[in-house]
Enzyme design. Structure first.
Site, PDB file in Angstrom:
ATOM      1  N   CYS A 261       0.826  -1.210   0.000  1.00 35.31           N
ATOM      2  CA  CYS A 261       0.000   0.000   0.000  1.00 35.31           C
ATOM      3  C   CYS A 261       0.858   1.257   0.000  1.00 35.31           C
ATOM      4  O   CYS A 261       1.956   1.274   0.560  1.00 35.31           O
ATOM      5  CB  CYS A 261      -0.873   0.040   1.248  1.00 35.31           C
TER       6      CYS A 261
ATOM      7  N   ARG B  51       5.107   0.521  -6.047  1.00 41.65           N
ATOM      8  CA  ARG B  51       4.983  -0.360  -4.883  1.00 41.65           C
ATOM      9  C   ARG B  51       4.034  -1.529  -5.153  1.00 41.65           C
ATOM     10  O   ARG B  51       4.045  -2.505  -4.419  1.00 41.65           O
ATOM     11  CB  ARG B  51       4.467   0.438  -3.678  1.00 41.65           C
TER      12      ARG B  51
ATOM     13  N   TRP C  88      -2.728  -2.725  -1.710  1.00 40.57           N
ATOM     14  CA  TRP C  88      -2.228  -4.047  -2.074  1.00 40.57           C
ATOM     15  C   TRP C  88      -2.889  -4.997  -1.078  1.00 40.57           C
ATOM     16  O   TRP C  88      -2.584  -4.963   0.118  1.00 40.57           O
ATOM     17  CB  TRP C  88      -0.712  -4.084  -1.954  1.00 40.57           C
TER      18      TRP C  88
ATOM     19  N   ASN D 111      -1.443   1.422   5.828  1.00 38.56           N
ATOM     20  CA  ASN D 111      -0.534   0.447   5.229  1.00 38.56           C
ATOM     21  C   ASN D 111      -0.046  -0.443   6.362  1.00 38.56           C
ATOM     22  O   ASN D 111       0.476   0.062   7.352  1.00 38.56           O
ATOM     23  CB  ASN D 111       0.642   1.197   4.573  1.00 38.56           C
ATOM     24  N   GLY D 112      -0.240  -1.756   6.239  1.00 39.80           N
ATOM     25  CA  GLY D 112       0.203  -2.663   7.304  1.00 39.80           C
ATOM     26  C   GLY D 112      -0.841  -3.730   7.569  1.00 39.80           C
ATOM     27  O   GLY D 112      -1.737  -3.948   6.744  1.00 39.80           O
TER      28      GLY D 112
ATOM     29  N   GLU E  23      17.384 -18.013  -8.855  1.00 37.01           N
ATOM     30  CA  GLU E  23      16.930 -16.691  -9.298  1.00 37.01           C
ATOM     31  C   GLU E  23      16.259 -16.783 -10.676  1.00 37.01           C
ATOM     32  O   GLU E  23      15.242 -16.134 -10.915  1.00 37.01           O
ATOM     33  CB  GLU E  23      18.130 -15.726  -9.313  1.00 37.01           C
TER      34      GLU E  23
ATOM     35  N   LYS F 201      12.450 -15.598 -11.387  1.00 42.31           N
ATOM     36  CA  LYS F 201      12.094 -14.615 -12.429  1.00 42.31           C
ATOM     37  C   LYS F 201      10.990 -15.179 -13.321  1.00 42.31           C
ATOM     38  O   LYS F 201      10.028 -14.492 -13.636  1.00 42.31           O
ATOM     39  CB  LYS F 201      13.296 -14.266 -13.319  1.00 42.31           C
TER      40      LYS F 201
ATOM     41  N   GLU G 122       7.580 -15.352 -11.424  1.00 40.64           N
ATOM     42  CA  GLU G 122       6.886 -14.125 -11.043  1.00 40.64           C
ATOM     43  C   GLU G 122       6.351 -13.338 -12.221  1.00 40.64           C
ATOM     44  O   GLU G 122       5.332 -12.670 -12.085  1.00 40.64           O
ATOM     45  CB  GLU G 122       7.727 -13.250 -10.107  1.00 40.64           C
TER      46      GLU G 122
ATOM     47  N   HIS H 200      18.255 -37.152  -6.450  1.00 45.59           N
ATOM     48  CA  HIS H 200      17.627 -37.452  -5.164  1.00 45.59           C
ATOM     49  C   HIS H 200      16.131 -37.149  -5.168  1.00 45.59           C
ATOM     50  O   HIS H 200      15.520 -37.039  -4.114  1.00 45.59           O
ATOM     51  CB  HIS H 200      18.332 -36.675  -4.045  1.00 45.59           C
TER      52      HIS H 200
ATOM     53  N   LYS I   2       6.397  -4.234  -5.220  1.00 45.91           N
ATOM     54  CA  LYS I   2       7.829  -3.939  -5.312  1.00 45.91           C
ATOM     55  C   LYS I   2       8.460  -3.877  -3.926  1.00 45.91           C
ATOM     56  O   LYS I   2       9.577  -4.303  -3.719  1.00 45.91           O
ATOM     57  CB  LYS I   2       8.020  -2.603  -6.039  1.00 45.91           C
TER      58      LYS I   2
HETATM   59  O1  M6R Z   1      13.498  -4.779  -1.552  1.00 43.09           O
HETATM   60  P1  M6R Z   1      14.028  -6.144  -1.205  1.00 43.09           P
HETATM   61  O2  M6R Z   1      15.275  -6.488  -1.933  1.00 43.09           O
HETATM   62  O3  M6R Z   1      14.183  -6.330   0.271  1.00 43.09           O
HETATM   63  O4  M6R Z   1      12.904  -7.133  -1.683  1.00 43.09           O
HETATM   64  C1  M6R Z   1      12.974  -8.506  -1.384  1.00 43.09           C
HETATM   65  C2  M6R Z   1      12.044  -9.285  -2.291  1.00 43.09           C
HETATM   66  O5  M6R Z   1      10.719  -8.902  -2.076  1.00 43.09           O
HETATM   67  C3  M6R Z   1      12.393  -9.063  -3.760  1.00 43.09           C
HETATM   68  O6  M6R Z   1      13.729  -9.386  -4.000  1.00 43.09           O
HETATM   69  C4  M6R Z   1      11.509  -9.912  -4.681  1.00 43.09           C
HETATM   70  O7  M6R Z   1      11.750 -11.263  -4.476  1.00 43.09           O
HETATM   71  C5  M6R Z   1      11.806  -9.492  -6.112  1.00 43.09           C
HETATM   72  N1  M6R Z   1      10.856  -8.531  -6.564  1.00 43.09           N
HETATM   73  C6  M6R Z   1      11.846 -10.603  -7.061  1.00 43.09           C
HETATM   74  O8  M6R Z   1      12.169 -10.159  -8.356  1.00 43.09           O
END
Ligand code: M6R
Length: 609
Positions: free
Chosen positions: A2, A27, A74, A98-99, A482, A486, A489, A505, A604
């Protein structure tokens, strides 16, 4: 997460709030709303989906008034919908939040029993009703907010208005970020500085447990529990970068292509070639202190956690110091074993991730020394650390981390050199060699970006797959994780990353003709082993795409596609392989018609648990 924007002053609040909400778009959100107050009359507009829907609504039904609050939501409690969008009104009180309010169900039951009627499924609506109930003829608005917040357990940053006190805007914070900008007798409230910095650079950063009452051109700060506070504003001297696409179809692709420059920025001014050493300006530790730590603990979430895993390989390999890597949301609740002999390194792009911030505080309370790796200047994590190494990647709008990940990798590489030089594990020659390797990196990233059309061909070939496996060994294992993250997401294809040696395994049972297996096989000490793992997959009818090092033609034998990634040496190869996997995920997502900048359900900056 949010986003909140509030305004009180002598101009119309709506344009100020809407421009701020637009700047907080990065965000992530699923609905938005705004409320203004003029002569005690409150009007609210809310809409689901993008901010443009709210803008359209405001054109049809404009809002005016010099006081207002706005919000991008959000969803946490209650689905994304107009009814659940903020602001929420309970009696005379209007709140944006927000929270997460953890005891909201209990409070809601009690309030319902006392006759309050709820119109949404949110935890936030409870706050407005609770404040409204406390706001009686004998209690001021400020006191009512204070009393209500004492009953609330959880995390919040909030703004509250009341029809019964049309000259007051109340702001409170406990756990989620909030700043207040001051320009004469105008006040701008926001979850993040870029939302208001175009109006004023005089900013007060609110800390947890604090409240601000803005009334008649003045602001008074106090502890939520009571007691006035002297808060000092600071002048922000950095400029928020504008979110521009510069000819790219979206932010993610632009940010992927910004990596050569971002990598130059993270290194700029920090290397001392002749001394084979680096200077990390915010580290705030001399050699004696730096080498005195018995162990390091890297703590992070998501992509930043993957960077931490690479950091472990680098630091243990070159500095011979034990490194633990922790997922922040686990670490914070585990009563972790850290002490003043531990150097704890939170890694966070945003510097606001709630779990990472909580882990930092947990470690700090246990006397650990904290040096964070952050991208966002003056973020909560940066402010609360003893030292900070900035990644200087610039503004990243795309929800999927790209340039902020590769700059984290390089920041960890720089830290490795510094620590190794301080503890004597990296000698002058090795230090010079490691620094020399860095200088060619941006050009090699450029070259990797040139593989885009080959990578697009791969994405086309496997577009109908619902699952994918990424394999890597050693320092490439975190990059396999990673790459899989990617893909998940932004394209919504299920993907898993595994250490290649772990295949036999269990995961090998998944191999069939429908499952693409993306294998990372750089020219490092694991290559022969990875080739064997690849053969195990091919022998079972698996479809292999191998990412190997340039010139390693044999590595691709048996694979349907072999992509040749430039060779930067073992320690920096994760950067180049990560770039190739970003392009792979990007192409999958674009071919599937997905919104790569704002993938569903993601934010974000994750400022709630
Ligand atoms: O802002 P941060 O690096 O602390 O965020 C951590 C994760 O939320 C962030 O890396 C998230 O996994 C990415 N958006 C993935 O691409």
């Amino acid at each position: 997460m949010c986003g909140i924007v509030g305004y009180m002053g002598n101009q119309d609040a709506t344009p100020v709030i809407m421009s701020g909400l637009n700047l907080l778009e990065y965000r992530g959100y699923d609905s938005a709303g705004i409320c203004t107050m003029a002569s005690g009359a409150v009007e609210i507009r809310r809409s689901s989906g993008k901010l443009v829907n709210l803008e359209r609504l405001l054109k049809q039904q404009p809002l005016h008034g010099n006081i207002g609050i706005g919000h991008t939501r959000w969803a946490t409690h209650g689905k994304p919908s107009i009814a659940n969008a903020h602001p929420h009104k309970g009696g005379s009180v209007i709140v944006v939040h927000n929270g997460i309010i953890e005891n909201y169900l209990l409070l809601k039951d009690e309030l319902t029993r006392r006759g309050h009627q709820f119109l949404s499924e949110t935890d936030t609506e409870v706050i407005s009703h609770l404040i409204d109930e406390k706001f009686t003829a004998d209690t001021s608005f400020e006191e009512a907010v204070r009393q209500a917040l004492k009953e609330i357990h959880g995390v919040y940053a909030l703004c509250a208005l009341s029809e019964k006190d049309d000259k007051t805007l109340i702001v409170a914070k406990s756990g989620s970020p909030m700043v207040i900008g001051i320009r004469g007798n105008e006040y701008f409230v926001a979850s993040d500085m870029p939302a208001i910095i175009c109006y004023t650079r005089e900013i007060v950063i609110m800390e947890d447990g604090e409240m601000a009452v803005i009334r008649n051109g003045t602001v008074k700060f106090s502890a939520i529990g009571g007691g006035e506070l002297e808060k000092i504003s600071r002048i922000i001297d950095w400029s928020p970068l504008k979110a521009e696409n510069k000819g790219f179809p979206n932010h993610m692709l632009k940010e992927i292509h910004e990596q050569p420059q971002a990598l130059r920025n993270v290194v700029a001014g920090r290397v001392r070639e002749e001394e084979g050493d680096v200077v990390l300006e915010g580290l705030n530790l001399d050699d004696t202190s730096l080498k005195s730590f018995e162990r390091l603990c890297l703590v992070a979430c998501g992509t930043s956690w993957h960077a931490a895993l690479v950091g472990k390989y680098l630091i243990e390999e070159y500095c011979r110091v034990p490194v633990d890597v922790e997922i922040a949301s686990e670490f914070r609740y585990r009563d972790p074993l850290v002490s003043r002999k531990t150097l704890v390194i939170p890694i966070s792009q945003s510097g606001e991730t709630a779990d990472t911030l909580a882990a930092l505080r947990e470690a700090r309370d246990k006397d650990a020394h904290i040096v964070s790796i952050c991208n966002v200047a003056d973020s909560s994590i940066a402010r609360e650390s003893h030292g900070v190494i900035y990644t200087h990647a610039g503004l990243e709008i795309g929800v999927a981390s790209t340039k902020t990940f590769t700059t984290q990798l390089v920041a960890l590489y720089l830290l490795t050199i510094r620590l190794g030089r301080a503890n004597g594990r990296i000698d002058l020659r090795k230090g010079q060699e490691m620094i020399a390797a860095l200088s060619g990196l941006p050009a090699l990233v450029e070259k990797t970006l040139g593989l885009d059309s080959q990578i697009e061909e791969v994405a086309c070939e496997y577009l109908t797959s619902w699952d994918a496996i990424y394999l890597g060994r050693g320092i490439s294992y975190p990059i396999a994780l990673e790459g899989a993250l990617k893909l998940k997401e932004i394209s919504y294809i299920h993907a898993d990353g595994y250490p290649a040696g772990e295949m036999k395994h269990g995961p090998i049972a998944l191999i069939d003709v429908d499952m693409p297996v993306f294998i990372l096989a750089p020219r490092d000490r694991h290559l022969v082993k990875v080739q064997s793992n690849m053969e195990e997959v091919v022998a079972r009818g698996g479809r292999v795409v191998v990412f190997c090092s340039e010139g390693d033609f044999k590595t691709g034998k048996g694979a349907e596609y072999a992509l040749q990634i430039p060779w930067a040496g073992e320690a920096l190869s994760p950067v180049l392989f990560a770039v190739a996997l970003q392009l792979l995920a990007y192409n999958f997502a674009i071919l599937k018609g997905k919104d790569v900048d704002k993938p569903r359900n993601l934010a974000k900056s994750v400022t709630v648990e």
